[in-house]
Write an enzyme that holds these catalytic residues in place. Structure first.
Site, PDB file in Angstrom:
ATOM      1  CB  CYS A   5      20.404  28.670  32.507  1.00  0.00           C
ATOM      2  SG  CYS A   5      20.701  29.629  34.016  1.00  0.00           S
TER       3      CYS A   5
ATOM      4  CD  GLU B 106      21.870  32.445  28.956  1.00  0.00           C
ATOM      5  OE1 GLU B 106      22.910  32.101  28.341  1.00  0.00           O
ATOM      6  OE2 GLU B 106      21.110  31.634  29.499  1.00  0.00           O
TER       7      GLU B 106
END
Length: 232
Positions: free
Chosen positions: A2, A102
């Site tokens: 992340c 993402e």
């Protein structure tokens, strides 16, 4: 991993959602990146927001520069690695967010950015740990990282990992110093895919300086005109 998230909410919304006080002002953030100073709630001060830097230096390492910091930790080894074990046991935190990004690889050189949120696009929290370390000037800095786990069915189509999102019920338990290791580990699992949504966004998110509402807008992957390579 992340690497980016958003916190597109006001100070009042944050205080109401987490029942905690924030001293000073806060402006919505749309494209949060590592090394930035960001609000967290710690096990030591669960009723007041602290501002820590995203990117943690293990407690055994002194005077590490920013470039050597870590930003994520895998839940599979969080209670085993010497670099994280102490923080997992004693220094846990909540990291407020309302979405994360993402990138889906398309071919060898192109990536499409996607945003993931809860169904209501409301606030939630990542599970995190924090650390205190001394910088080269002898000053104390506070830093945090985000725990990651295997992806749920929604995220899996885009990337191989996802941040741990805690349920409201588990947030207090995560900060409670008396919660057992067994119970803590049970919380560190993929969030329910049925309770989340995702959509592709503009390549504007690839550049950290683009911290504006435009990075959150839905954009068809076919409309990105090959600009995926701006990231990475």
């Amino acid at each position: 991993m992340c690497e980016r998230y958003s916190l597109n909410k006001s100070k009042t919304e944050l205080e109401e959602r987490f029942q905690a006080e924030m001293l000073g002002d806060f402006k919505p953030r749309y494209n949060i990146a590592p090394t930035q100073l960001l609000p967290v709630l710690t096990s030591e001060s669960p009723k007041g927001f602290s501002f820590f830097y995203w990117g943690i230096t293990p407690d055994f390492a002194k005077n590490k520069p920013v470039s050597q910091k870590l930003i994520n930790a895998r839940v599979e080894t969080i209670n085993q690695k010497i670099s994280f074990k102490s923080s997992f046991e004693k220094r846990r935190c909540l990291i407020p967010a309302d979405g994360f990004f993402e990138w889906k690889r398309i071919g060898k050189k192109t990536k499409t950015p996607y945003r993931f949120t809860l169904l209501d696009e409301g606030l939630f929290s990542f599970a995190g740990i924090w650390e205190e370390f001394e910088n080269e000037k002898g000053e104390l800095n506070h830093t945090f990282l985000i725990l990651t786990t295997e992806p749920n069915g929604l995220v899996k189509d885009v990337y191989e990992r996802m941040p741990v999102i805690l349920t409201k019920e588990n947030e207090k338990k995560w900060l409670d110093p008396y919660t057992s290791e067994e119970d803590l580990l049970k919380m560190l699992k993929p969030y329910q895919a049925a309770e989340m949504l995702s959509y592709s966004v503009s390549p504007l998110v690839n550049q950290v300086l683009n911290d504006t509402p435009s990075v959150l807008k839905k954009t068809s992957p076919t409309d990105q005109f090959g600009n995926y390579t701006l990231f990475g």
